[in-house]
Write an enzyme that holds these catalytic residues in place. Structure first.
Site, short mmCIF file in Angstrom:
data_model
loop_
_atom_site.label_atom_id
_atom_site.label_comp_id
_atom_site.label_asym_id
_atom_site.label_seq_id
_atom_site.Cartn_x
_atom_site.Cartn_y
_atom_site.Cartn_z
N GLU A 168 38.17 57.92 54.35
CA GLU A 168 37.70 59.09 53.61
C GLU A 168 37.76 60.36 54.46
O GLU A 168 37.32 60.37 55.62
CB GLU A 168 36.26 58.87 53.15
CG GLU A 168 35.67 60.06 52.40
CD GLU A 168 34.15 60.07 52.39
OE1 GLU A 168 33.57 61.16 52.29
OE2 GLU A 168 33.56 58.97 52.50
N ARG A 204 23.74 65.02 60.89
CA ARG A 204 23.26 63.85 60.16
C ARG A 204 22.80 62.77 61.14
O ARG A 204 23.48 62.49 62.13
CB ARG A 204 24.36 63.28 59.25
CG ARG A 204 24.83 64.28 58.20
CD ARG A 204 25.88 63.70 57.29
NE ARG A 204 26.41 64.72 56.39
CZ ARG A 204 27.38 64.52 55.50
NH1 ARG A 204 27.92 63.32 55.40
NH2 ARG A 204 27.80 65.50 54.73
N SER A 232 35.17 64.17 49.84
CA SER A 232 34.52 63.63 48.65
C SER A 232 34.25 64.80 47.73
O SER A 232 33.58 65.75 48.12
CB SER A 232 33.20 62.97 49.05
OG SER A 232 33.03 61.76 48.41
N ARG A 259 32.36 58.98 62.62
CA ARG A 259 30.98 59.08 62.12
C ARG A 259 30.10 59.61 63.24
O ARG A 259 29.72 58.88 64.16
CB ARG A 259 30.49 57.71 61.63
CG ARG A 259 29.26 57.79 60.74
CD ARG A 259 28.86 56.39 60.26
NE ARG A 259 29.92 55.79 59.47
CZ ARG A 259 30.08 55.98 58.17
NH1 ARG A 259 29.27 56.79 57.51
NH2 ARG A 259 31.05 55.39 57.50
N ARG A 286 37.72 64.84 61.12
CA ARG A 286 38.54 63.74 60.61
C ARG A 286 39.99 64.19 60.40
O ARG A 286 40.91 63.39 60.53
CB ARG A 286 37.94 63.18 59.32
CG ARG A 286 36.61 62.48 59.55
CD ARG A 286 36.16 61.65 58.35
NE ARG A 286 34.88 61.00 58.62
CZ ARG A 286 34.34 60.06 57.87
NH1 ARG A 286 34.97 59.64 56.78
NH2 ARG A 286 33.17 59.52 58.18
#
Length: 423
Positions: free
Chosen positions: A346, A259, A349, A274, A388
């Site tokens: 987070e 990403r 999701s 991130r 994560r």
């Protein structure tokens, strides 16, 4: 994408959902374009019928030796009208389809109101955060002595990359294996090893294109690097008509994800939270409309189970209207406790997309033999983000001497009970 028949009958609900997301009403514009398309379509059908009728008359007159000049001139005019109508219809239909791709999925009624993440609703907390008798470190500080190397990664690739050495690389591999074994062995997901590059059609099908093109990496051949395994897994049913008896179809994959993080400038610039490249175990379900709500709860529980087995405290949040993703109708976020940050972050999701993606992919199922196909419902979630999870294990398991105690569930995958600082 949307069913235009539904939109005609539920324009107020469509606009209400957009307004809940903070967007302007749009049903009137869409329906005006739809009406124009249908008007042109009707006129085109009339022109085509007149052309066909005149063609028959022309053939009959010619066969009888009658004058055909006037008929031929009229027929030429009708052929021109049909061609112009076809071009106009194609242009309006393309404009309508392009417009429909810009609108997000319709929210489910129980999605809470709110403009951003501050309005998300906490549903439950599981586990109690550990009380430290020393000041816990953030993972980037702690990891520097364990084999987490950001400097070398930056030399190789720039910012938002990490190089894991030795025990850290092995821990990442162990985590992925543990997650896959749990999801395939106990939760019934079929493991898939998908391509990591996909075409624009696949990216359109799972709504990365056209809206999120800036967040993607593309090769010189036009293929895109997958931002998540949701893209290839969900698109495996694109263009298919499935048997109802084969649903729900559950798939999982461990892949790198790529990403650009185009909209995250200045956010989480340190550490592994991130990154441009990260590993994730993805969960995807393909269901009937009747199954999807229950499947959403099941998928979320499957993701939660990873954290339960690892003994990591977490909470489950129901995202509000303004924080729900473009393609989702309802989303649960699972947030893990990070003592180094003193906050929940987070880690998964889980979203129910209803038939939003299925319409873009033309993915359907046949309820029973001989019955008309219906669109499937698609769901996706992380089970979990591997990097994560590694971060959470470091921060929650850290000791005063810089070592890290690993959860018992990982011992047989990793081969040791602790991470030790390296010289």
């Amino acid at each position: 994408m949307f069913d235009l028949k539904w939109l005609r009958e539920n324009s107020a609900a469509f606009d209400a959902s957009l307004q809940r997301r903070g967007a302007a009403p749009a049903a009137a514009d869409v329906l005006a374009l739809d009406a124009e398309r249908r008007r042109i379509e009707t006129e085109l059908q009339e022109s085509q019928s007149a052309r066909n009728r005149l063609s028959r008359e022309f053939g009959q007159a010619r066969a009888k030796g009658q004058p055909v000049d006037q008929l031929q001139a009229e027929l030429g005019q009708l052929k021109d009208a049909v061609k112009a109508g076809e071009e106009q219809l194609a242009a309006v239909a393309a404009e309508l389809e392009a417009k429909l791709t810009t609108y997000p999925n319709v929210l489910q009624p129980d999605v809470p109101e709110g403009a951003d993440e501050t309005a998300n609703v906490e549903l439950r907390r599981v586990g109690t955060p550990r009380q430290f008798n020393f000041q816990p470190l953030a993972h980037d500080e702690l990891g520097a002595r364990l084999g987490m190397d950001f400097a070398t990664a930056a030399k190789l690739s720039g910012a938002r990359f990490v190089l894991l050495r030795g025990q850290m690389a092995r821990l990442e591999r162990a985590l992925a294996a543990f997650m896959l074994d749990l999801q395939t062995g106990e939760h019934g997901y079929t493991e898939i090893a998908p391509p990591l590059m996909v075409g624009e059609k696949a990216l359109f099908g799972t709504n990365q294109l056209p809206k999120f093109a800036d967040d993607l990496f593309f090769t010189t051949t036009g293929l895109g690097l997958i931002p998540t395994a949701e893209v290839p897994l969900t698109n495996t049913v694109g263009g298919e008509i499935l048997d109802a008896g084969d649903l729900p179809l559950r798939m999982t994959a461990h892949t790198p994800c790529f990403r650009s993080e185009a909209g995250s400038a200045g956010r989480d610039t340190k550490g592994m939270i991130r990154q441009h490249q990260f590993n994730k175990v993805e969960l995807v379900s393909i269901t009937t409309p009747e199954q999807s709500a229950a499947e959403h709860e099941r998928m979320t529980a499957c993701a939660e189970e990873v954290l339960k087995r690892l003994g990591l405290p977490y909470r489950v949040m129901l995202l509000c209207a303004g924080d729900t993703g473009f393609g989702a109708s309802k989303t649960y976020d699972i947030e893990v406790w990070l003592p180094g940050q003193g906050n929940y972050r987070e880690i998964s999701s889980c979203s129910n997309c209803l038939d939003f993606q299925a319409r873009r992919m033309n993915a359907r199922y046949r309820p029973a033999p001989g019955e008309k196909p219906r669109f499937v419902h698609t769901l996706n979630g992380s089970g979990l983000a591997v990097g994560r999870t590694l971060v959470a294990i470091l921060e929650n398991g850290q000791e005063a001497d810089g070592s890290v105690t690993l959860p018992p569930a990982l011992h047989r995958y990793f081969g040791q009970e602790r991470l030790l600082p390296v010289a």
